[in-house]
Design an enzyme around this catalytic site. Sequence first.
Site, PDB file in Angstrom:
ATOM      1  CE1 TYR A 166      -4.400   1.257   0.251  1.00 35.73           C
ATOM      2  CE2 TYR A 166      -3.129   3.120   1.096  1.00 35.73           C
ATOM      3  CZ  TYR A 166      -4.304   2.596   0.560  1.00 35.73           C
ATOM      4  OH  TYR A 166      -5.378   3.433   0.333  1.00 35.73           O
ATOM      5  CG  MET A 217      -1.529   8.641   1.103  1.00 32.73           C
ATOM      6  SD  MET A 217      -2.051  10.304   0.597  1.00 32.73           S
ATOM      7  CE  MET A 217      -3.198   9.912  -0.722  1.00 32.73           C
ATOM      8  CG  HIS A 222      -6.371  11.337   0.152  1.00 34.11           C
ATOM      9  ND1 HIS A 222      -6.373  10.346  -0.801  1.00 34.11           N
ATOM     10  CD2 HIS A 222      -6.292  12.515  -0.527  1.00 34.11           C
ATOM     11  CE1 HIS A 222      -6.291  10.890  -2.006  1.00 34.11           C
ATOM     12  NE2 HIS A 222      -6.250  12.206  -1.865  1.00 34.11           N
ATOM     13  CG  ASP A 223      -5.898   6.722  -0.027  1.00 35.28           C
ATOM     14  OD1 ASP A 223      -6.121   7.801  -0.592  1.00 35.28           O
ATOM     15  OD2 ASP A 223      -4.846   6.064  -0.202  1.00 35.28           O
ATOM     16  CB  THR A 224      -9.919   5.703   5.102  1.00 32.53           C
ATOM     17  OG1 THR A 224      -9.313   6.893   5.639  1.00 32.53           O
ATOM     18  CG2 THR A 224      -8.850   4.637   4.879  1.00 32.53           C
TER      19      THR A 224
END
Length: 381
Positions: A166, A217, A222-224
Amino acid sequence: MIPPRASLFLLGALAKLTSGATTTATFTQPAAAPTDTSSFYVGASNGSLPYTATVPGLVFDRFIQVWLENTDYSAAAAQSVFQTLSQEGITLSGYYSLTHPSQPNYVAAAGGNFWGLASDDEVTIPANVSTIVDLLDAKGISWAEYEENMPTDGYLGDNFTNPDGYTYYKRKHSPLVSYDSVNQDPARLARIRNFNDFAYDVGNNTLPQWFFVTPNMKDDGHDTGIAYASDWLNYWLVPLLQDPNFNTARTLILLTFDENGNHAINNEIYSILLGGAVPSNLRGTIDNTFYTHYSTLTTVQNNWKLGNLGQQDCNATLANVFQFVADATGYKNNGMTNGTNLPLLNITGTIPGPLNPDYWAPWPAPNTSCVGAGGGFFWSK
């Protein structure tokens, strides 16, 4: 420098109507406590920063910024951790981001301008462009960045992928690394540190007087999403508020977001002032003064009388000092509040500047005649 309101219509096709969350992962803490090192952070620490004498400020002696990502004001306000933290500090109900997407906001908070930037593409800003670091160094005030999951101190790569596959770290969320005055100076570059370094610095009581914290992130939302970021706050920030090596009686902490999630509305973001420097009678209160990310510069300049950068930190409309600090120092803000006719700060792509290839303009000379919240242009001293 803000384009006409008609430019807002250009945003229609690009509007984000959600916070941009892309996963539904459950937060897993990387270590037993935020003061512990972790193999998850990847980069080994180089040991703690050297001890430096404290340079007293007028209102606070340490300023910490913790930035999360891409969340509308109402979405953050609905989270219990923000409700709890707001009772411990001052909620800034009139705090706005400057533009979209993420990177220009980070760049602006370091150098007082985003120079038309309207992308997250890697950029470099010439070495003759000054930043908050120049102001701090001129007064001997220590500083650092702490970037979660950055593999090595001063890492210059665009991103880094952990062994689990990731990509947790991205350069676009580091406010100082894009400036050649920092990334071409080894001593300065070494102060862009990772979270294993943070564990050493807080444990050895060598945290600097100014520092910026960027979660990874996932942890920044941002990604969650905001629920995941809230779990990270409960793990990381909430216990640190009780740690005297982190939060002293003279520490001011800003918890904020880089931008909101909905590009079709103005760029209001939930922000809280925390820490021992917040007066007890103001805890649990709301400040409706109009602020932007430039206020982080002017508040620091005002507190230590640093002078100014001659950029948008001299913009009287956009750069109010946090009101309780202004009250203590005698500085006069512009009187704008969240109920007034505010400039549109969600416009992107059409603001001219040297980092905008579609609306290119030369690098602007700093306004050396400006007298800002911290005094005159700092090179003139």
